[in-house]
Design an enzyme around this catalytic site. Structure first.
Site, mmCIF file in Angstrom:
data_model
loop_
_atom_site.group_PDB
_atom_site.id
_atom_site.type_symbol
_atom_site.label_atom_id
_atom_site.label_comp_id
_atom_site.label_asym_id
_atom_site.label_seq_id
_atom_site.Cartn_x
_atom_site.Cartn_y
_atom_site.Cartn_z
ATOM 1 N N GLU A 44 17.606 60.622 -29.587
ATOM 2 C CA GLU A 44 17.976 60.903 -28.204
ATOM 3 C C GLU A 44 19.460 61.257 -28.115
ATOM 4 O O GLU A 44 20.306 60.593 -28.710
ATOM 5 C CB GLU A 44 17.669 59.685 -27.334
ATOM 6 C CG GLU A 44 17.957 59.907 -25.852
ATOM 7 C CD GLU A 44 17.694 58.664 -25.009
ATOM 8 O OE1 GLU A 44 17.542 58.813 -23.782
ATOM 9 O OE2 GLU A 44 17.649 57.551 -25.571
ATOM 10 N N LYS A 118 13.348 64.145 -19.513
ATOM 11 C CA LYS A 118 13.007 62.723 -19.341
ATOM 12 C C LYS A 118 12.720 62.422 -17.873
ATOM 13 O O LYS A 118 13.557 62.641 -16.999
ATOM 14 C CB LYS A 118 14.171 61.880 -19.857
ATOM 15 C CG LYS A 118 13.922 60.383 -19.908
ATOM 16 C CD LYS A 118 15.132 59.707 -20.554
ATOM 17 C CE LYS A 118 14.954 58.206 -20.706
ATOM 18 N NZ LYS A 118 16.125 57.602 -21.397
ATOM 19 N N CYS A 155 12.631 57.794 -25.027
ATOM 20 C CA CYS A 155 13.182 56.442 -24.918
ATOM 21 C C CYS A 155 12.470 55.582 -23.874
ATOM 22 O O CYS A 155 11.336 55.177 -24.064
ATOM 23 C CB CYS A 155 14.686 56.513 -24.671
ATOM 24 S SG CYS A 155 15.554 54.936 -24.979
#
Length: 280
Positions: A44, A118, A155
């Protein structure tokens, strides 16, 4: 014979500047390719520190456009050079003041295929991400690559089962979960959540985490990147919890048919009973 996909994960320590992080990633991709990797995923926000440990507008300078920025263009060249599919998580600027936590997906001939933004953005101590990122607005895309269909889930998203399932419904065979997650907070979940998602959704998961304590805070990123198969078992060992490492593993796509024929989770879904899941 079963189809084997050789896949790679790259975990890195913060080196102190963007340029050397990119140089290290370029070398790690070459290492993975030299070992026969056909698809490689970076961690990430790979070229920076995990700056979300603080709230500081100076880190907006780490943004780049995707796909027109220099790092995406470099990665397209590398993908073509090595003949590998690349998943490249970066800090994206859509327009001035509008930023996303994004992963670019590049095919093995260097073609930019698209991006995942995300969707789930945390805002808790040491992970002040709402200061930096808008929530994603592209849904849960699945990318048709030289190694088949792959997805990306970044994540914090791993705590939300709905996106995992959406990627499975989209046909993903491998889902990459690039992360920046710290020892004191989440290590007890690291070997639980992604293997469980692989089982529930009947695909392979590649879990990537950075390593080290960075100058911006006391988060101790513990690495331990790994692949989980659709039975929830690790494919080989997890990576180091302290050092840079390139993890390359053979993923047997025959396992997907084997597991789906055995468990039939997709057959036995009941979306007609799930209306309450979309309520406010």
């Amino acid at each position: 014979m079963s189809e084997i996909i050789r896949a790679g994960l790259v975990q890195q320590r913060w080196t102190g500047d963007k340029e050397s992080m990119i140089e290290a990633a370029v070398a790690h991709i070459a290492t993975a390719a030299s070992q026969g990797a056909q698809v490689v995923c970076l961690q990430e926000l790979f070229y920076g520190p995990y700056f979300c440990q603080v709230q500081d507008a100076d880190y907006y300078s780490y943004t780049e456009q995707i796909p027109d920025g220099p790092t995406t263009q470099l990665m397209c060249e590398l993908a073509d050079q090595h003949g590998v599919v690349l998943v490249v998580p970066m800090y994206e600027q859509e327009q001035p003041g509008v930023y996303y936590n994004t992963a670019a997906v590049i095919d093995a001939d260097g073609t930019y295929l698209g991006k995942h933004r995300k969707n789930h953005i945390p805002q808790v101590k040491g992970f002040w991400e709402k200061f930096y990122f808008r929530p994603g607005n592209l849904g849960y895309p699945v990318f048709d690559t030289a190694v088949g269909k792959i997805g990306v889930y970044i994540c914090y998203e791993r705590h939300f089962p709905e996106g995992w399932r959406a990627l499975g419904l989209g046909g993903a065979r491998i889902v990459f979960n690039p992360s920046a997650t710290s020892r004191g907070l989440s290590q007890y979940l690291w070997r639980l959540e992604q293997p469980a998602a692989a089982v529930a959704n009947e695909y392979f998961v590649g879990a990537i985490n950075r390593v080290g304590v960075e100058p911006l805070g006391d988060n101790d990123f513990y690495g331990q990147s790994y692949f989980a198969d659709p039975r929830g078992q690790l494919v080989g060992d997890a990576a180091s919890d302290t050092d840079d490492e390139v993890v390359v593993r053979d993923l047997d796509m025959g396992r997907l048919t084997e597991v789906r024929d055995l468990w039939q989770f997709y057959r036995d879904r009941r979306p007609d009973t799930y209306d309450s899941l979309t309520g406010a």
